[in-house]
Motif scaffolding. Sequence first.
Motif, PDB file in Angstrom:
ATOM      1  N   VAL A 101     -36.794  27.016 -34.424  1.00 42.70           N
ATOM      2  CA  VAL A 101     -36.544  26.534 -35.788  1.00 42.70           C
ATOM      3  C   VAL A 101     -35.509  27.413 -36.482  1.00 42.70           C
ATOM      4  O   VAL A 101     -34.583  26.912 -37.153  1.00 42.70           O
ATOM      5  N   ILE A 102     -35.647  28.737 -36.335  1.00 37.88           N
ATOM      6  CA  ILE A 102     -34.672  29.655 -36.932  1.00 37.88           C
ATOM      7  C   ILE A 102     -33.286  29.412 -36.338  1.00 37.88           C
ATOM      8  O   ILE A 102     -32.279  29.403 -37.061  1.00 37.88           O
ATOM      9  N   ALA A 105     -31.833  26.362 -37.841  1.00 38.53           N
ATOM     10  CA  ALA A 105     -31.524  26.567 -39.254  1.00 38.53           C
ATOM     11  C   ALA A 105     -30.208  27.313 -39.439  1.00 38.53           C
ATOM     12  O   ALA A 105     -29.346  26.902 -40.231  1.00 38.53           O
ATOM     13  N   VAL A 106     -30.030  28.429 -38.697  1.00 34.84           N
ATOM     14  CA  VAL A 106     -28.785  29.196 -38.859  1.00 34.84           C
ATOM     15  C   VAL A 106     -27.595  28.431 -38.299  1.00 34.84           C
ATOM     16  O   VAL A 106     -26.471  28.542 -38.801  1.00 34.84           O
ATOM     17  N   ASN A 108     -27.209  25.125 -38.375  1.00 34.69           N
ATOM     18  CA  ASN A 108     -26.823  24.131 -39.385  1.00 34.69           C
ATOM     19  C   ASN A 108     -26.176  24.791 -40.597  1.00 34.69           C
ATOM     20  O   ASN A 108     -25.313  24.207 -41.259  1.00 34.69           O
ATOM     21  N   LEU A 109     -26.585  26.028 -40.888  1.00 31.85           N
ATOM     22  CA  LEU A 109     -26.031  26.726 -42.043  1.00 31.85           C
ATOM     23  C   LEU A 109     -24.594  27.170 -41.789  1.00 31.85           C
ATOM     24  O   LEU A 109     -23.711  26.988 -42.636  1.00 31.85           O
ATOM     25  N   GLY A 240     -29.361  34.835 -35.982  1.00 31.78           N
ATOM     26  CA  GLY A 240     -30.663  34.204 -35.778  1.00 31.78           C
ATOM     27  C   GLY A 240     -31.676  35.145 -35.163  1.00 31.78           C
ATOM     28  O   GLY A 240     -32.838  35.201 -35.582  1.00 31.78           O
ATOM     29  N   GLN A 343     -32.242  17.059 -33.014  1.00 36.67           N
ATOM     30  CA  GLN A 343     -32.624  18.453 -33.204  1.00 36.67           C
ATOM     31  C   GLN A 343     -34.100  18.682 -32.893  1.00 36.67           C
ATOM     32  O   GLN A 343     -34.477  19.742 -32.390  1.00 36.67           O
TER      33      GLN A 343
END
Length: 442
Positions: A101-102, A105-106, A108-109, A240, A343
Amino acid sequence: MSETHRSAPRRAWSRYRSVPIIYRIAVAFVLGTALGATAGEQAGVLSPLGDLFLRLLEMLIIPIIVFTLLGGMRKLTPSRLGKVGGLTVGLYVATTAIAAVIGLAVANLFDPGSAVEFTGGEAQEAEPPTVTEVLLGIVPENPLAAMVEGDILATIFFVIAFGLALTMVREATSEESIEDAIDGFFAFVDAGTEALFKIVWGVMEYGVVGVFALMAAAIGTEGLGAIVQLGSLVAVIAIGIAIHMSVTYLGVMTVGILGQSPIAFLNGAKDAMLTAFTIRSSSGTLPVTVANAEENLKIDESVYGFGLPLGATINMDGAAIRQAVTAVFAANLVGISLGLGEQMLVLFTVILISIGTAGVPGAGLIMLTVILSALGLPLEIVGFVAGVDPILGRIATTNNVTGDLAVSSVVGKWTDAIDFTEGVWTDAPAPEGGDEAITADD
């Protein structure tokens, strides 16, 4: 030769040995990297010295697993084994899911790969093991063959079954001769474990030379150009992993659950972390990881003897972050935006295949081919990112090994099998509120 001249080398050796091994290895790491960057491919002549270090560590993997698991089995009843095993496996799956998940998240960021030119490359497609193959593969057809071939999961299964059977026979028998024989066998196991620890630290003394040679040869042969070209991918994965280690291992697990100082935990795990970064192998680092758990973190053998060999095989938190970020990177290279469904597919695929992927150098590229195939992305991307595999493998493996020790520490806390009054835990003050956390289960 005078006594003064004869003793001079001894004094120099004593001063050298007085410096903690972790600092000597760190210096060797830096000097080897500098030599590789300066000498280029000529530094490859040092490869045999590095290969010897890897062989010495690999030599210890199966003996460490057998002896530590058998030592742990003596302290585990079937019910306690179920508790320790359930907690360990559950935490490994949970931390891997959090890591994935992390990673997403990074990714996509920061959106890595959107500004990188895809130049193609060569890759070989690898078929992932099915769930059935993974489960059946745990049970060895020939236990001795499994040990010879280095099949860790199969070795773990047999040693657990054999050790548990010995404890059950010990409890059920009324014959003194059988009791004495089993007690004598476990005494031999204890002696063998101590002997293996002596060998481990002897290998680590040579590791100063081995790490220097490994880094010089690796940097000299592979160069730093690929890292510069794919810097966005390396940077996002590193971010990440830094977040995962800081929040999950040091924040939630060390401070929140253990009630201890993160500095103390890192001091206890630093030998294993540096070794993992150097050799890129969770399995190869296992002898050092076990020694850190025993001598520094003061985890009971009943916990680390089970959790660490298993973690070296199935705990792939660093790989989960790496694969999640690389999947988004690969999609960006070809101009595709991954939706929520894709994803989620990455998330579940990473968790599943981490169990069947060996903790050895290069396993990350095999995992990547599986994920790219599942997403319908070109496998040539594997060849494109292979240039940075050495550095990505190092930071991912460091994460994995740190996670192994963090999980074993938490399981030790929950099963009253860790001693916070000794080892590194006494070197740093517990965070505020730590005393209550430590004694909550007492």
